[in-house]
Design an enzyme around this catalytic site. Structure first.
Site, short mmCIF file in Angstrom:
data_model
loop_
_atom_site.label_atom_id
_atom_site.label_comp_id
_atom_site.label_asym_id
_atom_site.label_seq_id
_atom_site.Cartn_x
_atom_site.Cartn_y
_atom_site.Cartn_z
N ASP A 281 0.87 -1.17 0.00
CA ASP A 281 0.00 0.00 0.00
C ASP A 281 0.91 1.23 0.00
O ASP A 281 2.14 1.12 0.02
CB ASP A 281 -0.92 -0.04 1.22
CG ASP A 281 -2.21 0.73 1.01
OD1 ASP A 281 -2.21 1.70 0.22
OD2 ASP A 281 -3.23 0.38 1.64
N GLU A 477 -10.40 6.36 3.80
CA GLU A 477 -9.70 5.59 4.82
C GLU A 477 -9.09 6.47 5.90
O GLU A 477 -8.74 7.61 5.68
CB GLU A 477 -8.59 4.78 4.16
CG GLU A 477 -7.58 5.66 3.44
CD GLU A 477 -6.56 4.85 2.67
OE1 GLU A 477 -5.71 4.23 3.32
OE2 GLU A 477 -6.63 4.83 1.43
#
Length: 732
Positions: A281, A477
């Protein structure tokens, strides 16, 4: 002589050779620096073409909202081609790849088709539809050159506090398993297709099961539960030949996933047989030891764990130096470097990048097209979940009075949510589309009064019903995590209280990324609909409210009575307010005409918002001050014009045209012309001062001779000076 023969006729450049032959040949020619470069992915803001060339960087990415300005297909494609040219200028000419988060459509392109977020798609229970959405998304994305999307999220969301619930298809493996069909849509029958992009299954593994729904937190479960709940969607994704898998920021029983060799190599690559690219990520290597910044130990741990491609936004040169040192010291074996490169190069060959390295701009005309938006509208219809209905739904389309309220009723940004033009989303008309309010006005019969006030002020007992469109403001997020009681915010509760006080029936649509606590308000609501985050096609919400589409959506997550039930999931013995799989329906279906589609074709008899012109000369856009107005074409002077492509007047000319206008100074006129600024005049509307630039009035004049499809011009004439603002136009 051997080297001379290779240089003259390198097998890796021969498209007739099998992919594995080409990979092996190219791998044998690469230096260690070239191999490490292929494993490195930099953020486009922090690297130049020269930097990419000199460090042999293998891929570039753009974070949410970090694209070029304006975010048009052409500008994106220019950016892509610039980096690609630099990659091809290296001695081996290995093309680069470019990744973005196209998580609910091409959400990085202005005026693209934006679909419901995954939680809404989970409510459709329609994998075939989701596969079509993948096809549409890929077709729009490839117009920018981008060939890699970090989608879909196949997480199983287990706690509604988590800020990524809307990225999940549901709380049990059933829905995420089925909706891996999105991968097939994105990648097509073959990656070597002009309209295919690489998909990414994320986030491996268990990110939806963290304690308290804490983003980047710890999933504290036994391996048996990890395998039963969180692993199955990845198994399905691998069976669909997903090109890449992204590792989760989170931990499993205290161990960071970015350094977990057992799960990444033994389970994912070994047991599941994944042959694609394992990627971090965003700066995920920094999470290996739980501390920001990375060390030599972080680098070798992550590489040896099985990660192939590393998002290193800014410190890519540092990463390259550390990894080179670890390999030279023997702490990272060359076999691991070669395995990572084999996986990366394999995908580049499969994508056809060596034969077609530059952006294919031929699909740019499909971005936000009528056909694509029709798929999104269908998805919105099928995602609506009717939670409660006292009999008021479907609302009649016949003439009457309706009152609409709520902060999300006329707000493309709110109804689209996070990961739309910007990482955390944004407020207002951030891209083109149809708000829920516009959808309602498109749907009701002529003569119906649709009043709107965001705060619910001005309602009285004369209205047939009130429609409240409320919910969450955009987030993504981390920032979307909630530690509170998950109740409606104070603004929404105040709106519902005002509507209730009027005594009219209240239909409430909740636009949110997760279930919210509505238990206290439920007795006062005649109907309650979970609208999720529908994207740009708010018409689909109106279709269900007014019976043009029969509601079929079923809850993909349990809807808790209050926060004390969190986490609540199917089969845990807790009694939800609305259980997993709940969803009411009704039988009446009334076909409706297609709504207007800004910039890609219009039905002349629907509302054409002036701000959504195809082109203009001399005008400016201005935010309106009154509720529901949105933006207007303003500062209009004689000689200015705006035009709209593909306006369909049908086989019979409309009898009149109405424009919503405001004028605070001089006089002039609006000439409605076809095909050019000097084309046939089908109507002329005189303009006189209305009392102010925000004093709006409807100006209706006769129309003659407008049939078929035309480019519609609004040409402004008059004695001189600014004299007009225009909000919208509609032919009757």
């Amino acid at each position: 002589m051997h080297g001379t023969a290779w240089a003259a006729d390198p097998p890796y450049k021969d498209p007739s050779q099998p992919v594995e032959v080409r990979v092996t040949d190219l791998l044998g020619r690469m230096s260690l620096d070239e191999k490490i470069g292929q494993m490195t992915q930099a953020e486009r803001k922090f690297i130049s073409g020269a930097g990419l060339r000199d460090l042999r960087i293998g891929s570039v990415m753009a974070g949410g909202g970090e694209g070029p300005s304006p975010q048009s297909p052409q500008v994106w494609a220019d950016l892509y081609d610039g980096f690609q040219g630099a990659a091809l200028s290296t001695p081996l000419g290995i093309p680069m790849m470019f990744g973005i988060d196209a998580v609910h459509g091409a959400n990085h392109i202005r005026n693209a088709t934006i679909f419901p977020h995954n939680v809404g798609l989970g409510a459709t229970r329609d994998p075939a539809l989701v596969e079509r959405i993948g096809r549409v998304t890929a077709t729009e994305v490839v117009s920018t050159g981008v060939d890699w999307t970090y989608s879909p999220c196949v997480c199983v969301a287990r706690d509604d506090h988590w800020g990524r619930v809307y990225e999940s298809f549901g709380e049990t493996p059933e829905n995420p398993n089925a909706m891996t069909s999105l991968i097939t849509g994105l990648q097509g029958a073959s990656l070597n297709s002009p309209t295919s992009i690489m998909a990414t299954a994320k986030h491996f593994v268990g990110d939806g099961g963290t304690v308290g729904g804490d983003d980047q937190g710890n999933t504290a479960v036994a391996e048996a539960e990890l395998r039963a709940i969180h692993l199955p969607p990845f198994r399905e994704a691998v069976q669909r030949n997903v090109a890449s898998v992204m590792v989760s920021y989170s931990s499993w029983n205290g161990a960071k996933l970015h350094g977990n060799r057992y799960l990444l190599t033994d389970v994912l690559k070994g047991e599941l047989g994944f042959g694609g690219i394992v990627t971090t990520d965003w700066d995920g290597i920094e999470r290996v030891d739980g501390e920001y910044g990375f060390t030599p130990e972080d680098v070798r741990t992550a590489v040896n764990a099985g990660i192939d491609s590393f998002m290193i936004t800014e410190q890519y040169a540092t990463f390259i130096g550390l990894l080179r040192a670890e390999v030279q010291a023997g702490r990272v074996p060359m076999s691991r470097i070669d395995d990572a490169n084999r996986r990366i190069l394999r995908k580049k060959f499969e994508l056809g990048l060596f034969e077609r390295p530059y952006a294919d701009r031929s699909t740019a005309s499909t971005v936000g097209s009528r056909e694509h938006r029709a798929v999104a509208r269908e998805a919105v219809q099928k995602s609506q979940v009717v939670l409660k209905n006292s009999g008021i739904l479907p609302l009649p389309q016949s003439p009457g009075k309706l009152f609409v309220a709520g902060k999300s009723a006329d707000n493309i940004g709110f109804q689209s949510g996070g990961w739309t033009m910007k990482w955390q989303g944004a407020d207002g008309p951030i891209t083109s589309g149809t708000t829920v309010l516009q959808g309602i006005r498109n749907t009701v019969a002529s003569g119906t009064t649709v009043a709107y006030d965001k705060d619910g002020n001005g309602i009285d007992g004369s209205y047939r019903a009130a429609i409240a469109v409320i919910g969450e403001k955009p987030y993504a997020e981390y920032e979307g995590d909630r530690e509170d009681d998950l109740r409606l915010d104070a603004e929404d509760r105040a709106v519902l209280a005002r509507l209730k006080a009027s005594g009219v029936p209240v239909v409430t649509v909740v636009l949110s990324g997760r279930p919210l606590d509505v238990t206290a308000e439920l007795p006062d609501l005649s109907a309650l609909v979970a609208g999720w985050l529908p994207g740009t096609e708010g018409q689909g919400v109106a279709d269900v409210l007014f019976g043009a589409a029969r509601p079929t959506g079923k809850l993909p997550v349990s809807w808790a009575r209050d926060v004390s039930q969190q986490p609540i999931n199917a089969g845990d013995g807790k009694t939800a307010l609305f259980p997993y799989g709940h969803g009411l329906t009704y039988d009446q279906v009334i076909p409706l005409p297609e709504p207007p589609l800004p910039g890609n074709g219009w039905n002349a008899r629907d509302t054409i918002r002036a701000e959504s012109y195809t082109g203009e000369s001399g005008t400016q856009l201005e935010d309106c001050g009154d509720a529901g107005c949105g933006r207007a074409v303003a500062y209009i002077s004689p000689g200015d014009h705006v035009y709209f492509d593909n306006v369909d007047f049908g086989g019979t000319s409309p009898g009149s045209v109405t424009a919503r206008i405001a004028s605070g100074a001089s006089s002039g006129s609006i000439e409605y012309r076809l095909d050019s600024v000097t084309g046939p005049v089908v109507a002329t509307a005189p303009v006189t001062p209305t009392g102010g630039w925000e004093t709006w009035t409807d100006r209706t004049v006769p129309v003659t001779g407008a049939t078929g499809k035309h480019r519609l011009y609004l040409v402004f004439t008059g004695p001189g000076g600014d004299f007009l603002n225009v909000n919208w136009v509609r032919f009757q």
